[in-house]
Design a protein around this motif. Structure first.
Motif, PDB file in Angstrom:
ATOM      1  N   GLN A 321       0.842  -1.200   0.000  1.00 18.28           N
ATOM      2  CA  GLN A 321       0.000   0.000   0.000  1.00 18.28           C
ATOM      3  C   GLN A 321       0.877   1.249   0.000  1.00 18.28           C
ATOM      4  OE1 GLN A 321      -2.608   0.242   3.381  1.00 18.28           O
ATOM      5  NE2 GLN A 321      -3.810   1.919   2.511  1.00 18.28           N
ATOM      6  N   HIS A 322       0.718   2.073  -1.019  1.00 18.11           N
ATOM      7  CA  HIS A 322       1.502   3.299  -1.117  1.00 18.11           C
ATOM      8  C   HIS A 322       0.969   4.303  -0.100  1.00 18.11           C
ATOM      9  CE1 HIS A 322       3.077   7.077  -2.838  1.00 18.11           C
ATOM     10  NE2 HIS A 322       4.063   6.307  -3.257  1.00 18.11           N
ATOM     11  N   VAL A 323       1.846   4.751   0.787  1.00 15.75           N
ATOM     12  CA  VAL A 323       1.444   5.653   1.869  1.00 15.75           C
ATOM     13  C   VAL A 323       1.680   7.103   1.494  1.00 15.75           C
ATOM     14  CG1 VAL A 323       1.898   6.319   4.270  1.00 15.75           C
ATOM     15  CG2 VAL A 323       1.846   3.900   3.629  1.00 15.75           C
ATOM     16  N   ALA A 324       2.850   7.404   0.946  1.00 15.55           N
ATOM     17  CA  ALA A 324       3.174   8.802   0.624  1.00 15.55           C
ATOM     18  C   ALA A 324       4.418   8.836  -0.245  1.00 15.55           C
ATOM     19  CB  ALA A 324       3.397   9.620   1.893  1.00 15.55           C
ATOM     20  N   ARG A 325       4.604   9.985  -0.889  1.00 15.68           N
ATOM     21  CA  ARG A 325       5.841  10.271  -1.618  1.00 15.68           C
ATOM     22  C   ARG A 325       6.406  11.570  -1.047  1.00 15.68           C
ATOM     23  NH1 ARG A 325       8.454   8.726  -6.196  1.00 15.68           N
ATOM     24  NH2 ARG A 325       9.585  10.298  -7.390  1.00 15.68           N
TER      25      ARG A 325
END
Length: 464
Positions: A321-325
């Motif tokens: 799951q991509h949380v942030a960049r």
């Protein structure tokens, strides 16, 4: 004629979701039921009170086999558990909730599309359910996920399903002797739960039971153990990340392609979807999509529904799951990776990684995992009970990779972990929480571990 009440006394082991469902269904059939539960907490007492209104007795604490029991239904307890062992010694039949559900199916019951594997089961079964729904079927994901199977099979009238996507664990398969799904798949087999099964051989044998009476066998042609388990079966369909051979589904350039469920597998192929339809796009997730597609195709689902179902699918949390960049660095939560095999799949998905790892390895070997991942590692931050085992493997196989050891196990430890990972990361890197171990040494479960990671990442974002 034999009435349900004449069938003797059934003992249900455990007052969890599945055990409660078993007791309710059997009581509704007029059977005599007693539940044995070790833990007397608030939830358990409430469930026992609801069952008492149905005539079901609950016994807390004692693990003795109730007198007069003719059948014991287990919801995942191991053969060496004292209650199970006592039943086996006494010659009492022991079955699992899934096996009981299969036996209680009414005439004309919905077919089962079943799958198992060390990793990827929940994602694949939810992909399969999405595909079935896209085909207009009344389908549900059940078993080791979602609704207990015994409730799903006893639905009637307009509430009845017409196809079941059944996720099965090795525990459930161990206690299942007569399952005959329309199609069954093994996603992969790697060491896990050896404390329950006793050996890798027994664990693999439990997984293999899913194939014994299946109409179509679907196996991971890229996984040696899954391939071995499929060898005895003539109606076997492999799925592969390579170009598929006749009788397989696989990948051709950016397409998911079927060369198994077509009129002429030698000369023809059918496009099922594109890689862009698979989310999140990672090699192991493409394999999950291919397995789900093969099971659906075995049930007669058209290619158009496969594509639409994959597009409609929403991944569960804590699985890549991509949380942030932040500052050209991606932060990804793969807390569900609770064993080395799952972590290996995640680590193969990114080219340059700051790896957050550790927890309870449960005796699992991490040597091969670290050796294969070493070329991709920018750095590592280790936490949890068995972080030292991973640190030793990193020293052997990735001696130039900087490693930060976080000894704290309090509630703020993840903030420190993420801060150190951010310090090691460079633009283009991925900070990947993929622990390779269980979480109960520090957290209430892998979701809590993933949520702590996400909070720490968002806290880092707010501070920049």
């Amino acid at each position: 004629m034999t009435h349900a009440a004449d069938l003797g006394l059934t003992c249900v082991a455990g007052l969890g979701v599945s055990g409660t469902a078993v007791a309710e269904v059997l009581a509704a059939r007029g059977e005599r039921v007693v539940v044995v539960e070790a833990v007397e907490g608030e939830r358990q007492r409430r469930a026992a009170g609801e069952l008492a209104a149905l005539g079901v007795e609950t016994r807390f604490g004692a693990m003795d086999l109730p007198e007069g029991v003719t059948r014991l239904v287990t919801t995942g307890w191991a053969p060496h558990h004292p209650l199970i062992a006592a039943a086996l010694r006494a010659g009492v039949e022991v079955v699992g909730e899934v096996e009981l559900a299969w036996r209680l199916r009414p005439a004309g019951a919905a077919p089962w599309l079943a799958l198992t594997g060390t990793n990827g089961k929940t994602t694949a079964v939810r992909m399969l359910t999405s595909i079935l729904l896209a085909d207009g079927r009344g389908a549900a994901a059940v078993g080791n996920v979602g609704e207990p199977v015994i409730r799903a099979v006893t639905r009637t009238g307009d509430e009845a399903y017409d196809t079941l996507a059944v996720e099965l664990s090795s525990f459930q398969l161990h206690w299942s002797a007569s399952l005959a799904p329309l199609a069954a798949a093994i996603l992969n087999v790697a060491p896990d739960h050896l404390d329950w099964h006793g050996s890798m051989e027994e664990y693999a044998a439990a997984k293999g039971r899913i194939f014994e009476r299946a109409g179509t066998v679907v196996y991971n042609a890229d996984d040696p153990e899954a391939t071995r388990l499929a060898e005895p079966y003539p109606r076997a369909v492999g799925f592969t990340l390579r170009v598929p051979r006749p009788g397989q589904v696989g990948v051709v350039e950016d397409l998911l392609v079927d060369r198994a469920f077509v009129a002429d597998p030698v000369e023809a192929a059918e496009e099922l979807a594109t890689l862009a339809d698979v989310r999140p796009l990672a090699p192991h997730n493409v394999a999950n999509a291919l397995a789900a597609a093969a099971l659906a195709r075995a049930a007669g689902v058209p290619a158009s529904a496969v594509r639409q179902g994959l597009r409609d699918f929403t991944p569960d949390p804590h699985r890549l799951q991509h949380v942030a960049r932040l500052g050209e660095v991606d932060y990804v939560d793969d807390s569900k990776a609770t064993n080395p095999h799952a972590a290996a799949a995640a680590l193969s998905s990114y080219p340059s990684i700051v790896w957050i790892a550790g927890g309870q390895l449960k005796g699992a070997d991490v040597e091969d995992l670290v050796r294969r991942a070493a070329p991709r590692l920018r750095g590592a931050v280790l936490l949890g009970a068995d972080r030292g085992v991973i640190a030793e493997a990193l020293a052997r196989h990735a001696p130039d990779v900087p490693v930060v050891d976080i000894s704290s196990q309090d509630t703020g430890a993840m903030d420190e972990v993420v801060t150190e990972a951010a310090r090691l990361a460079r633009p283009g890197d991925t900070v990947l929480l993929s622990p390779a171990g269980a979480s109960l040494d520090m957290f209430a479960g892998y979701p809590a571990r993933g949520e702590a990671f996400a909070r720490a990442v968002h806290g880092l974002k707010a501070a920049t």
